[in-house]
Design a protein around this motif. Structure first.
Motif, short mmCIF file in Angstrom:
data_model
loop_
_atom_site.label_atom_id
_atom_site.label_comp_id
_atom_site.label_asym_id
_atom_site.label_seq_id
_atom_site.Cartn_x
_atom_site.Cartn_y
_atom_site.Cartn_z
N PRO A 55 0.83 -1.21 0.00
CA PRO A 55 0.00 0.00 0.00
C PRO A 55 0.87 1.26 0.00
CG PRO A 55 -0.78 -1.57 1.64
CD PRO A 55 0.54 -2.08 1.16
N TRP A 56 0.31 2.34 -0.54
CA TRP A 56 1.05 3.60 -0.59
C TRP A 56 1.49 4.05 0.79
CZ3 TRP A 56 3.31 5.77 -4.52
CH2 TRP A 56 2.81 5.58 -5.82
N ARG A 57 0.66 3.85 1.78
CA ARG A 57 0.97 4.34 3.12
C ARG A 57 2.16 3.63 3.75
NH1 ARG A 57 -3.25 7.53 5.19
NH2 ARG A 57 -5.09 7.54 3.85
N ASP A 58 2.58 2.50 3.18
CA ASP A 58 3.74 1.78 3.70
C ASP A 58 5.04 2.21 3.04
OD1 ASP A 58 2.05 0.39 5.33
OD2 ASP A 58 1.92 -1.38 4.05
N LEU A 59 5.01 3.26 2.23
CA LEU A 59 6.21 3.73 1.54
C LEU A 59 7.28 4.11 2.56
CD1 LEU A 59 7.07 4.50 -1.45
CD2 LEU A 59 6.54 6.84 -0.82
N PRO A 60 8.52 3.60 2.39
CA PRO A 60 9.61 3.95 3.33
C PRO A 60 9.88 5.45 3.36
CG PRO A 60 10.22 2.05 1.98
CD PRO A 60 8.94 2.59 1.40
N GLU A 61 10.33 5.93 4.51
CA GLU A 61 10.55 7.36 4.72
C GLU A 61 11.60 7.94 3.78
OE1 GLU A 61 11.43 8.21 8.75
OE2 GLU A 61 9.47 7.52 9.51
N ARG A 62 12.55 7.10 3.32
CA ARG A 62 13.62 7.63 2.47
C ARG A 62 13.10 8.15 1.14
NH1 ARG A 62 14.19 2.05 2.17
NH2 ARG A 62 14.19 1.12 0.07
N TYR A 63 11.87 7.76 0.77
CA TYR A 63 11.30 8.22 -0.48
C TYR A 63 10.41 9.45 -0.33
CZ TYR A 63 12.86 3.71 -2.31
OH TYR A 63 13.61 2.64 -2.69
N GLY A 64 10.28 9.94 0.88
CA GLY A 64 9.46 11.12 1.11
C GLY A 64 8.00 10.76 1.34
N PRO A 65 7.12 11.76 1.40
CA PRO A 65 5.69 11.52 1.66
C PRO A 65 5.04 10.68 0.57
CG PRO A 65 6.25 13.85 1.91
CD PRO A 65 7.43 13.21 1.27
N TRP A 66 4.23 9.74 0.96
CA TRP A 66 3.58 8.87 -0.03
C TRP A 66 2.60 9.67 -0.89
CZ3 TRP A 66 -1.67 8.20 -0.42
CH2 TRP A 66 -2.46 8.56 0.68
N LYS A 67 1.99 10.69 -0.32
CA LYS A 67 1.03 11.48 -1.09
C LYS A 67 1.72 12.21 -2.25
CE LYS A 67 -2.47 12.26 2.48
NZ LYS A 67 -3.23 13.28 3.26
N THR A 68 2.97 12.61 -2.05
CA THR A 68 3.72 13.27 -3.12
C THR A 68 3.93 12.32 -4.29
OG1 THR A 68 4.87 14.71 -1.54
CG2 THR A 68 5.88 14.44 -3.71
N ALA A 69 4.35 11.09 -3.98
CA ALA A 69 4.58 10.10 -5.03
C ALA A 69 3.29 9.76 -5.76
CB ALA A 69 5.21 8.84 -4.44
N HIS A 70 2.21 9.60 -5.01
CA HIS A 70 0.92 9.26 -5.63
C HIS A 70 0.43 10.41 -6.51
CE1 HIS A 70 -3.49 8.81 -5.87
NE2 HIS A 70 -3.22 7.52 -5.89
N GLU A 71 0.60 11.64 -6.04
CA GLU A 71 0.16 12.79 -6.82
C GLU A 71 0.99 12.94 -8.10
OE1 GLU A 71 -1.61 16.25 -8.25
OE2 GLU A 71 -2.30 14.69 -6.85
N ARG A 72 2.29 12.65 -8.03
CA ARG A 72 3.13 12.73 -9.23
C ARG A 72 2.73 11.64 -10.23
NH1 ARG A 72 8.17 15.15 -8.65
NH2 ARG A 72 7.26 15.96 -6.73
N LEU A 73 2.41 10.45 -9.73
CA LEU A 73 1.91 9.39 -10.61
C LEU A 73 0.62 9.84 -11.29
CD1 LEU A 73 1.88 6.42 -11.67
CD2 LEU A 73 0.56 5.84 -9.62
N ARG A 74 -0.29 10.43 -10.53
CA ARG A 74 -1.57 10.88 -11.08
C ARG A 74 -1.36 11.98 -12.11
NH1 ARG A 74 -5.05 14.70 -11.22
NH2 ARG A 74 -3.62 16.07 -10.09
N ARG A 75 -0.54 12.97 -11.76
CA ARG A 75 -0.34 14.12 -12.63
C ARG A 75 0.29 13.69 -13.97
NH1 ARG A 75 0.79 19.75 -11.35
NH2 ARG A 75 0.69 19.15 -9.16
N TRP A 76 1.31 12.84 -13.90
CA TRP A 76 2.02 12.44 -15.12
C TRP A 76 1.24 11.39 -15.91
CZ3 TRP A 76 7.68 12.15 -12.86
CH2 TRP A 76 8.11 13.46 -12.62
#
Length: 288
Positions: A47-68
């Protein structure tokens, strides 16, 4: 140091110029970090919420996936990877096609009927949310066309109950590789290799009209009907066994795609996002 499953320096050099600039507002988090976060999600299926901290906030990654996904950035990167390989003569235009049913997790169900995301892409065709009932239950189906090396050239996403043969022409229509320089895009393969699921007189006729060599074994019932007509049944279609042996490259490509656990099972509610994930995995295969 590059972590396991993350972008290599060579891959990053190729895709970095193709990524959008910040159009305004706050400074974007590092693109490479965010893409590595998306790859971690794809590789693990977590799940997105289990994203390790070294990758930053999970919402940022999900939003970038959505936007692109919405603006077609992922498809742009894949197209550029194919163009560069074709420019140096590495793309082998003997196209093999097949499909694979992907079981949908229960979290993939329940998307809103209205307001669905649309993906700007010539390769990934999204029809509704691409969920259907097959023998395995709720599922989607990936229809794939690969070159002779087993690298993805075009993908179509449908519900799991969809037939294979109706998607062959749309798959070929999506083969439109522009030149790295002047000239019209290339779209016609040297040959198309497919199993018996694609063997139909109308398909063979369509391939003849396109002047594309079609290599597929006849079905048993088709052979029987042709023989029952005698001389009026015509000659059997030409079947090149040597070329057909190379069809397994599409099976191997599916095996490589399904090493991404997020693709082997569909977790995304929106077909557009799952289609984008398939595109990202295809990009990684091209950049390896």
């Amino acid at each position: 140091m590059v972590g396991r499953g993350e972008l290599t320096d060579k891959a990053w050099e190729r895709i970095a110029p193709l990524l959008p600039d910040n159009a305004g507002g706050r400074r974007w988090r590092d693109h490479r970090q965010v893409i590595n976060a998306i790859l971690w999600k794809l590789r693990t299926g977590a799940p997105w919420r289990d994203l390790p901290e070294r990758y930053g906030p999970w919402k940022t990654a999900h939003e970038r996936l959505r936007r692109w996904t919405m603006d077609g950035t992922w498809q742009k990167i894949l197209d550029e990877a194919i163009v560069k390989d074709d420019a140096v003569g590495e793309v082998e235009w003997i196209i093999s096609v097949d499909s694979s049913v992907i079981r949908a997790h229960q979290h993939a169900a329940g998307a809103r009927k209205k307001g669905g995301a649309h993906i700007r892409s010539k390769a990934l065709v999204v029809d509704g949310e691409c969920l259907g009932r097959s023998r395995g239950g709720l599922s989607s189906k990936i229809h794939l066309a690969v070159d002779a090396r087993g690298l993805p050239m075009n993908v179509i996403l449908t519900g799991g109950q969809a037939g294979d043969n109706p998607q062959l022409i749309p798959l070929l229509d999506g083969l439109n590789v522009r030149r790295d320089g002047p000239g019209r895009p290339r779209s016609r393969p040297q040959a198309v290799v497919a199993d018996k699921a694609y063997s139909h007189p109308s398909t063979r006729q369509a391939m003849r009209e396109r002047r594309v060599r079609f290599i597929s074994p006849e079905k048993t019932d088709q052979i029987a009907r042709r023989r029952a007509k005698g001389a009026a049944g015509g000659r059997p279609p030409v079947f090149d066994r040597e070329v057909y042996r190379g069809r397994n490259v599409v099976e191997r490509c599916f095996a490589r795609l399904k090493q991404f656990r997020g693709l082997a099972t569909r977790y995304a509610k929106r077909a557009a996002y799952y289609a984008a994930e398939v595109t990202i995995a295809a990009i990684i295969l091209w950049l390896r």
